[in-house]
Each structure stands twice: as structure tokens, then as C-alpha cells.
Design a protein around this motif. Structure first.
Motif, short mmCIF file in Angstrom:
data_model
loop_
_atom_site.label_atom_id
_atom_site.label_comp_id
_atom_site.label_asym_id
_atom_site.label_seq_id
_atom_site.Cartn_x
_atom_site.Cartn_y
_atom_site.Cartn_z
N ASN A 31 -1.91 0.65 4.94
CA ASN A 31 -2.28 1.29 5.82
C ASN A 31 -3.50 0.93 6.69
O ASN A 31 -3.70 1.13 7.95
N THR A 32 -4.46 0.15 6.07
CA THR A 32 -5.76 -0.14 6.48
C THR A 32 -5.84 -1.69 7.00
O THR A 32 -6.60 -2.18 7.77
N GLY A 33 -4.63 -2.46 6.50
CA GLY A 33 -4.49 -4.00 6.64
C GLY A 33 -5.74 -4.50 5.62
O GLY A 33 -5.97 -5.89 5.88
N SER A 60 -11.22 1.79 -5.07
CA SER A 60 -12.57 1.23 -4.14
C SER A 60 -12.05 0.45 -3.04
O SER A 60 -11.30 -0.41 -3.00
N LEU A 61 -12.83 1.26 -1.78
CA LEU A 61 -12.22 0.57 -0.46
C LEU A 61 -12.76 -0.47 0.10
O LEU A 61 -12.38 -0.96 1.25
N GLY A 76 -15.07 4.97 11.49
CA GLY A 76 -14.15 5.98 11.13
C GLY A 76 -12.91 5.92 11.20
O GLY A 76 -12.00 6.52 10.34
N SER A 77 -11.99 5.08 11.94
CA SER A 77 -10.68 4.62 11.89
C SER A 77 -10.41 4.02 10.75
O SER A 77 -9.13 4.36 10.07
N TYR A 78 -11.27 3.40 10.18
CA TYR A 78 -10.81 2.77 8.83
C TYR A 78 -10.75 3.70 7.66
O TYR A 78 -9.78 3.97 6.95
N ARG A 79 -11.75 4.52 7.68
CA ARG A 79 -11.81 5.53 6.73
C ARG A 79 -10.58 6.50 6.89
O ARG A 79 -10.14 7.20 5.82
N GLN A 80 -10.25 6.76 8.29
CA GLN A 80 -9.02 7.98 8.37
C GLN A 80 -7.97 7.03 7.96
O GLN A 80 -7.13 7.72 7.33
N LYS A 81 -7.63 5.55 8.16
CA LYS A 81 -6.64 4.94 7.75
C LYS A 81 -6.32 4.97 6.25
O LYS A 81 -5.29 5.26 5.66
N ALA A 82 -7.65 4.94 5.55
CA ALA A 82 -7.59 4.94 4.06
C ALA A 82 -7.19 6.17 3.60
O ALA A 82 -6.34 6.28 2.70
N GLN A 88 -0.39 9.40 1.62
CA GLN A 88 0.85 9.07 1.33
C GLN A 88 1.15 8.76 -0.01
O GLN A 88 2.33 8.67 -0.67
N ALA A 89 -0.01 7.89 -0.73
CA ALA A 89 0.34 7.65 -1.95
C ALA A 89 0.52 8.81 -2.87
O ALA A 89 1.13 8.92 -3.73
N ILE A 90 -0.01 9.83 -2.78
CA ILE A 90 0.27 11.31 -3.70
C ILE A 90 1.73 11.60 -3.16
O ILE A 90 2.30 11.98 -4.10
N LEU A 91 2.00 11.70 -2.02
CA LEU A 91 3.33 12.05 -1.71
C LEU A 91 4.39 11.31 -2.32
O LEU A 91 5.27 11.56 -3.13
#
Length: 98
Positions: A31-33, A60-61, A76-82, A88-91
Motif C-alpha cells: 500500500n505504501t510502496g 514499524s512503518l 499524511g498520505s503515507y500515514r493514510q496508506k499505511a 486491509q490486513a485485518i480483513l
């Protein structure tokens, strides 16, 4: 890069902590690349993960001391993607248990 830690002593039949940690790391990395650096068993100093009795992982991101990571973590976009990767991982983890 992204590192993920898990409790190696606890697992349930359909989803081990190591498998859940792998799902979380792959999802966040995709998701984050950002680079997936690996999954590691936590040590006794990490009481939260060590005492968990449900599938869990600590991610650890990136590291604020790393120039590239610090810039990403400030975005903010990186944190949102993370966050979306973690969601998604939980799902995906729940799907594996079905």
C-alpha cells in the motif's frame, strides 16, 4: 523500511501470529510502496506482544532517524496508506480464519 514483530509462542489453528505479521507487513508495504524489511519474533522486553493471547503483530512503518523514512512518516498520505494497509490486513486475516 517496514518491520513487523510477532509473538512466536501463541497461535490459533487457522491463523498464527507469524502468518498474521506477514499479512500485515505485505499489505502495508504494498500500500505504501515502502520496503518490507522482514518479520521478527519479539523478545521478552515487548510485553504487549509477548502477552497477547490473540493473533497480533506490531508494525514499524519506518524510523524517524532515517532520512527517507522521516520524510515518509511526515506525509499524511503515507500515514493514510499505511492505515489502509493495516485495515486491509485485518480483513485478510479474518478471511484466512473462515
Amino acid at each position: 523500511g517496514i518491520e513487523t514483530y510477532y509473538n512466536g509462542t501463541f497461535f490459533i489453528r487457522d491463523l498464527s501470529n507469524v502468518r498474521f505479521a506477514d499479512i500485515v507487513e505485505r499489505s502495508c508495504s504494498d500500500n505504501t510502496g515502502n520496503t518490507a524489511l522482514g518479520i521478527y519474533e519479539c523478545d521478552e522486553s515487548d510485553a504487549f506482544i509477548q502477552n497477547s493471547v490473540v493473533p497480533s503483530a506490531k508494525i514499524s512503518l519506518g524510523y524517524l532517524t532515517g532520512n527517507k523514512d522521516a520524510d515518509k512518516l511526515a506525509s499524511g498520505s503515507y500515514r493514510q496508506k499505511a492505515a489502509e494497509g493495516i485495515y486491509q490486513a485485518i480483513l485478510d486475516g479474518y478471511k484466512e480464519m473462515e
